[in-house]
Design a protein around this motif. Structure first.
Motif, PDB file in Angstrom:
ATOM      1  N   ILE A 225     -18.870  -2.616  11.391  1.00 47.22           N
ATOM      2  CA  ILE A 225     -19.261  -1.202  11.395  1.00 47.22           C
ATOM      3  C   ILE A 225     -18.124  -0.338  10.883  1.00 47.22           C
ATOM      4  CG2 ILE A 225     -20.228   0.676  12.767  1.00 47.22           C
ATOM      5  CD1 ILE A 225     -21.952  -1.924  12.404  1.00 47.22           C
ATOM      6  N   GLY A 226     -16.896  -0.741  11.157  1.00 44.26           N
ATOM      7  CA  GLY A 226     -15.757  -0.017  10.601  1.00 44.26           C
ATOM      8  C   GLY A 226     -15.823   0.047   9.096  1.00 44.26           C
ATOM      9  N   ARG A 227     -16.185  -1.067   8.485  1.00 40.26           N
ATOM     10  CA  ARG A 227     -16.326  -1.111   7.032  1.00 40.26           C
ATOM     11  C   ARG A 227     -17.465  -0.209   6.566  1.00 40.26           C
ATOM     12  NH1 ARG A 227     -16.458  -6.120   6.730  1.00 40.26           N
ATOM     13  NH2 ARG A 227     -18.700  -6.461   6.721  1.00 40.26           N
ATOM     14  N   GLU A 228     -18.582  -0.214   7.304  1.00 43.93           N
ATOM     15  CA  GLU A 228     -19.721   0.641   6.953  1.00 43.93           C
ATOM     16  C   GLU A 228     -19.363   2.128   7.093  1.00 43.93           C
ATOM     17  OE1 GLU A 228     -22.842   0.151   5.991  1.00 43.93           O
ATOM     18  OE2 GLU A 228     -23.195  -1.998   6.213  1.00 43.93           O
ATOM     19  N   VAL A 229     -18.725   2.454   8.204  1.00 44.30           N
ATOM     20  CA  VAL A 229     -18.381   3.849   8.470  1.00 44.30           C
ATOM     21  C   VAL A 229     -17.378   4.365   7.448  1.00 44.30           C
ATOM     22  CG1 VAL A 229     -17.244   5.390  10.137  1.00 44.30           C
ATOM     23  CG2 VAL A 229     -18.926   3.718  10.933  1.00 44.30           C
ATOM     24  N   ALA A 230     -16.484   3.480   7.001  1.00 44.75           N
ATOM     25  CA  ALA A 230     -15.445   3.893   6.058  1.00 44.75           C
ATOM     26  C   ALA A 230     -16.025   4.431   4.762  1.00 44.75           C
ATOM     27  CB  ALA A 230     -14.520   2.718   5.766  1.00 44.75           C
ATOM     28  N   GLY A 231     -17.223   3.988   4.405  1.00 48.11           N
ATOM     29  CA  GLY A 231     -17.852   4.493   3.195  1.00 48.11           C
ATOM     30  C   GLY A 231     -18.247   5.948   3.296  1.00 48.11           C
ATOM     31  N   THR A 232     -18.413   6.436   4.527  1.00 45.66           N
ATOM     32  CA  THR A 232     -18.802   7.829   4.743  1.00 45.66           C
ATOM     33  C   THR A 232     -17.684   8.639   5.393  1.00 45.66           C
ATOM     34  OG1 THR A 232     -21.082   7.064   5.082  1.00 45.66           O
ATOM     35  CG2 THR A 232     -20.563   9.313   5.772  1.00 45.66           C
ATOM     36  N   TYR A 233     -17.017   8.043   6.380  1.00 51.98           N
ATOM     37  CA  TYR A 233     -15.961   8.722   7.121  1.00 51.98           C
ATOM     38  C   TYR A 233     -14.693   7.855   7.131  1.00 51.98           C
ATOM     39  CZ  TYR A 233     -19.996  11.326   8.942  1.00 51.98           C
ATOM     40  OH  TYR A 233     -21.130  12.073   9.069  1.00 51.98           O
ATOM     41  N   PRO A 234     -13.987   7.771   6.010  1.00 52.46           N
ATOM     42  CA  PRO A 234     -12.832   6.871   5.943  1.00 52.46           C
ATOM     43  C   PRO A 234     -11.735   7.198   6.952  1.00 52.46           C
ATOM     44  CG  PRO A 234     -12.937   8.322   4.016  1.00 52.46           C
ATOM     45  CD  PRO A 234     -14.223   8.474   4.736  1.00 52.46           C
ATOM     46  N   ASP A 235     -11.451   8.478   7.174  1.00 51.13           N
ATOM     47  CA  ASP A 235     -10.398   8.848   8.132  1.00 51.13           C
ATOM     48  C   ASP A 235     -10.775   8.435   9.548  1.00 51.13           C
ATOM     49  OD1 ASP A 235      -8.979   9.931   6.040  1.00 51.13           O
ATOM     50  OD2 ASP A 235      -9.644  11.993   6.422  1.00 51.13           O
ATOM     51  N   PHE A 236     -12.038   8.652   9.905  1.00 43.76           N
ATOM     52  CA  PHE A 236     -12.521   8.267  11.236  1.00 43.76           C
ATOM     53  C   PHE A 236     -12.460   6.754  11.407  1.00 43.76           C
ATOM     54  CE2 PHE A 236     -15.917   6.945  14.112  1.00 43.76           C
ATOM     55  CZ  PHE A 236     -15.718   7.763  15.208  1.00 43.76           C
ATOM     56  N   ALA A 237     -12.868   6.013  10.382  1.00 46.02           N
ATOM     57  CA  ALA A 237     -12.861   4.552  10.463  1.00 46.02           C
ATOM     58  C   ALA A 237     -11.451   4.032  10.710  1.00 46.02           C
ATOM     59  CB  ALA A 237     -13.427   3.953   9.188  1.00 46.02           C
ATOM     60  N   GLU A 238     -10.471   4.639  10.072  1.00 47.89           N
ATOM     61  CA  GLU A 238      -9.093   4.182  10.244  1.00 47.89           C
ATOM     62  C   GLU A 238      -8.507   4.638  11.568  1.00 47.89           C
ATOM     63  OE1 GLU A 238      -4.739   4.377   7.986  1.00 47.89           O
ATOM     64  OE2 GLU A 238      -6.539   5.174   7.005  1.00 47.89           O
ATOM     65  N   ARG A 239      -8.714   5.904  11.914  1.00 51.27           N
ATOM     66  CA  ARG A 239      -8.109   6.461  13.130  1.00 51.27           C
ATOM     67  C   ARG A 239      -8.723   5.899  14.405  1.00 51.27           C
ATOM     68  NH1 ARG A 239      -9.639  10.495  16.448  1.00 51.27           N
ATOM     69  NH2 ARG A 239     -11.327  11.133  15.045  1.00 51.27           N
ATOM     70  N   VAL A 240     -10.047   5.758  14.434  1.00 56.11           N
ATOM     71  CA  VAL A 240     -10.743   5.367  15.658  1.00 56.11           C
ATOM     72  C   VAL A 240     -11.025   3.869  15.714  1.00 56.11           C
ATOM     73  CG1 VAL A 240     -12.872   5.660  16.993  1.00 56.11           C
ATOM     74  CG2 VAL A 240     -11.784   7.646  15.922  1.00 56.11           C
ATOM     75  N   LEU A 241     -11.477   3.302  14.619  1.00 58.48           N
ATOM     76  CA  LEU A 241     -11.905   1.902  14.623  1.00 58.48           C
ATOM     77  C   LEU A 241     -10.849   0.963  14.069  1.00 58.48           C
ATOM     78  CD1 LEU A 241     -15.576   2.450  13.420  1.00 58.48           C
ATOM     79  CD2 LEU A 241     -14.696   2.380  15.760  1.00 58.48           C
ATOM     80  N   GLY A 242      -9.766   1.516  13.582  1.00 54.81           N
ATOM     81  CA  GLY A 242      -8.686   0.680  13.086  1.00 54.81           C
ATOM     82  C   GLY A 242      -8.990  -0.021  11.774  1.00 54.81           C
ATOM     83  N   TYR A 243     -10.006   0.466  11.062  1.00 48.77           N
ATOM     84  CA  TYR A 243     -10.373  -0.148   9.790  1.00 48.77           C
ATOM     85  C   TYR A 243      -9.747   0.647   8.666  1.00 48.77           C
ATOM     86  CZ  TYR A 243     -12.944  -2.117   5.918  1.00 48.77           C
ATOM     87  OH  TYR A 243     -13.264  -2.732   4.730  1.00 48.77           O
ATOM     88  N   GLN A 244      -8.917   0.040   7.903  1.00 52.92           N
ATOM     89  CA  GLN A 244      -8.257   0.705   6.791  1.00 52.92           C
ATOM     90  C   GLN A 244      -8.957   0.381   5.489  1.00 52.92           C
ATOM     91  OE1 GLN A 244      -4.054   0.106   6.691  1.00 52.92           O
ATOM     92  NE2 GLN A 244      -3.718   1.632   5.109  1.00 52.92           N
ATOM     93  N   VAL A 245      -9.328   1.401   4.765  1.00 55.12           N
ATOM     94  CA  VAL A 245     -10.000   1.213   3.493  1.00 55.12           C
ATOM     95  C   VAL A 245      -9.048   0.539   2.511  1.00 55.12           C
ATOM     96  CG1 VAL A 245     -11.177   2.364   1.590  1.00 55.12           C
ATOM     97  CG2 VAL A 245     -11.392   3.264   3.906  1.00 55.12           C
ATOM     98  N   PRO A 246      -9.458  -0.578   1.911  1.00 56.68           N
ATOM     99  CA  PRO A 246      -8.567  -1.254   0.966  1.00 56.68           C
ATOM    100  C   PRO A 246      -8.188  -0.347  -0.196  1.00 56.68           C
ATOM    101  CG  PRO A 246     -10.437  -2.657   1.545  1.00 56.68           C
ATOM    102  CD  PRO A 246     -10.725  -1.285   2.086  1.00 56.68           C
ATOM    103  N   ALA A 247      -6.939  -0.455  -0.612  1.00 52.55           N
ATOM    104  CA  ALA A 247      -6.484   0.350  -1.757  1.00 52.55           C
ATOM    105  C   ALA A 247      -7.190  -0.116  -3.020  1.00 52.55           C
ATOM    106  CB  ALA A 247      -4.970   0.208  -1.916  1.00 52.55           C
ATOM    107  N   SER A 248      -7.480   0.812  -3.902  1.00 51.71           N
ATOM    108  CA  SER A 248      -8.149   0.464  -5.149  1.00 51.71           C
ATOM    109  C   SER A 248      -7.248  -0.424  -6.000  1.00 51.71           C
ATOM    110  CB  SER A 248      -8.494   1.736  -5.927  1.00 51.71           C
ATOM    111  OG  SER A 248      -9.356   2.563  -5.165  1.00 51.71           O
ATOM    112  N   ALA A 249      -7.884  -1.378  -6.648  1.00 51.60           N
ATOM    113  CA  ALA A 249      -7.100  -2.288  -7.489  1.00 51.60           C
ATOM    114  C   ALA A 249      -6.518  -1.528  -8.673  1.00 51.60           C
ATOM    115  CB  ALA A 249      -7.976  -3.408  -7.974  1.00 51.60           C
TER     116      ALA A 249
END
Length: 249
Positions: A225-249
């Protein structure tokens, strides 16, 4: 509250428990906690509970969110929606306009948009307002943006189902136009809920404690769900769920 989860993760778990196993839940803009709960329920039900996030592109099936959402709700194709308010009173009336005597308001807020329409058409509206204080939960709202109940001769399939706050979960009896206390969150009490609520509500003889998040569900929440949420709320996914959006290649 346990150190094993954050307050946001707890509220996500609480809301997930209020969602049906089948149906279509729609979540408005700037609603990461309800959005994460809906996505978690979709995962737990194997997709039987469908999700429409009306924010961004990810998990948003609409090309024009507002009009298409209202069309779907009017056709009975939205089963769950979330609403909040600057003020909420004991009849589940919502104020999204401002505080003070209208039109000379002390403070003005964004306004109602489609809240009243969704309140009338969606059968299970979950009210979500993390702050639980007498500033929010008042005896009578200053302005009714969306009424909680309607006269018997009004055709109204939709309305309030439950209220989730930082202190408790309340259910709503539409026939009696009255809230009841369903559970109190860990570390809080019935007296604390009473002290911070400006309207009267029903309290059963025994009030259960709101269940804590299941560890297995937390793991799903923080990964899939962290990965799913990151597509809409990246800051929330990282701050709350600990999911960091991978850096673009």
């Amino acid at each position: 509250m346990s150190d094993a989860y954050s307050s946001e993760e707890f509220l996500i778990s609480v809301i997930t428990g209020l969602l049906p196993e089948r149906g279509n839940g729609a979540i408005g803009a700037a609603s990461p906690i309800p959005g994460a709960a809906a996505l978690l329920q979709r995962e737990l039900t194997g997709g039987a509970f469908r999700v429409s996030l009306i924010h961004g592109i990810t998990n948003n099936p609409f090309t024009d969110g507002g009009r298409e959402l209202f069309d779907a709700a009017g056709q009975g194709r939205i089963d769950v929606f979330f609403l909040g308010g600057v003020q909420i009173d004991g009849q589940a009336n919502l104020n999204l306009v401002g505080t003070g005597e209208y039109p000379a308001l002390d403070r003005r807020f964004p306004g109602s948009f489609g809240s009243a329409y969704m309140y009338f058409t969606v059968p299970r509206v979950i009210l979500f307002r993390p702050e639980h204080s007498r500033r929010v939960f008042v005896d009578k709202v200053d302005f009714i943006s969306a009424p909680g109940v309607s006269p018997p001769d009004v055709d109204r399939p939709g309305g309030p189902h439950a209220l989730v706050t930082e202190l408790c979960v309340m259910g709503f009896d539409r026939e009696r136009a009255r809230f009841r206390l369903d559970s109190v969150h860990p570390g809080h009490s019935v007296e604390e809920v009473r002290d911070n609520t400006g309207f009267d509500f029903d309290v059963p003889d025994s009030v259960p404690t709101t269940p804590e998040p299941d560890p297995a569900q937390l793991e799903i929440l923080r990964t899939k769900i962290g990965r799913e949420v990151a597509g809409t709320y990246p800051d929330f996914a990282e701050r709350v769920l600990g999911y960091q959006v991978p850096a673009s290649a």
